[in-house]
Enzyme design. Structure first.
Site, PDB file in Angstrom:
ATOM      1  CG  HIS A 180      -4.294  -0.354   4.133  1.00  0.00           C
ATOM      2  ND1 HIS A 180      -3.526  -1.115   3.283  1.00  0.00           N
ATOM      3  CD2 HIS A 180      -5.397  -0.012   3.429  1.00  0.00           C
ATOM      4  CE1 HIS A 180      -4.157  -1.246   2.117  1.00  0.00           C
ATOM      5  NE2 HIS A 180      -5.294  -0.579   2.190  1.00  0.00           N
ATOM      6  CG  HIS A 196      -6.658  -0.029  -1.144  1.00  0.00           C
ATOM      7  ND1 HIS A 196      -6.680  -1.119  -0.310  1.00  0.00           N
ATOM      8  CD2 HIS A 196      -7.863  -0.024  -1.763  1.00  0.00           C
ATOM      9  CE1 HIS A 196      -7.850  -1.733  -0.413  1.00  0.00           C
ATOM     10  NE2 HIS A 196      -8.581  -1.093  -1.285  1.00  0.00           N
ATOM     11  CB  CYS A 225      -0.988  -0.006   1.154  1.00  0.00           C
ATOM     12  SG  CYS A 225      -0.229  -0.008   2.804  1.00  0.00           S
TER      13      CYS A 225
END
Length: 173
Positions: free
Chosen positions: A131, A143, A76
């Site tokens: 994240h 993502h 990510c």
């Protein structure tokens, strides 16, 4: 099969961009996204938006790889770092929590705009960000998912609503 779909999406995107560049109208243009409803590109004169859209399209479908930062595999934060470098010429910290703490000004969700970043805690063992995604429009963000690779998801999905920590706008200085 998946690679064929990605190539088809890329071809449709490039074809659409060619039509856009030859058109003299400043109307909004829609670019097809294979995962969700179309993403609206602001206008043909908004070259930064077009550059971001094209960059995102190139990453869709790239497999997840922990620590990865290339089209062979990306995590990510690697995805966000590469997009920011390629589109904006901005170097970001490599870890998602460092990007949030050191590269961003905190913003409210109501302020989110194209290119802002959204941060999550998907482990829930602690309250630490692990994240990050890049906000597109209409609650959609791109993502790198551990199970599906680079995808576009919706922030209103229960999972992401539950894991959401905050949003940030990258400082330009």
């Amino acid at each position: 099969m998946r690679q064929s779909k990605n190539i088809l999406v890329l071809c449709v995107t490039l074809f659409t961009m060619c039509i856009i560049s030859s058109c003299s109208s400043s109307k909004k243009t829609v670019v097809v996204d294979e995962f969700y409803e179309p993403i609206v590109v602001l206008s043909k004169t908004d070259t930064l938006s077009n550059k971001l859209e094209a960059e995102v399209q190139q990453w869709l479908g790239v497999p997840y790889k922990y620590g990865g930062q290339s089209k062979n595999g990306v995590d990510c934060s690697g995805l966000v770092v590469e997009i920011y470098k390629n589109v904006y010429g901005i170097k970001l910290y490599r870890a998602s929590y460092e990007i949030y703490e050191k590269n961003c000004s905190k913003i409210n969700c109501e302020e989110l705009g194209l290119g802002d970043l959204v941060f999550f805690n998907t482990h829930k063992k602690n309250n630490r960000i692990n994240h990050v995604g890049l906000y597109l429009k209409n609650d959609k963000f791109v993502h790198s998912s551990t199970s599906k690779g680079v995808i576009i998801s919706d922030m209103t999905e229960p999972y992401y609503k539950k894991c959401f920590i905050g949003a940030g706008r990258v400082k330009k200085d």
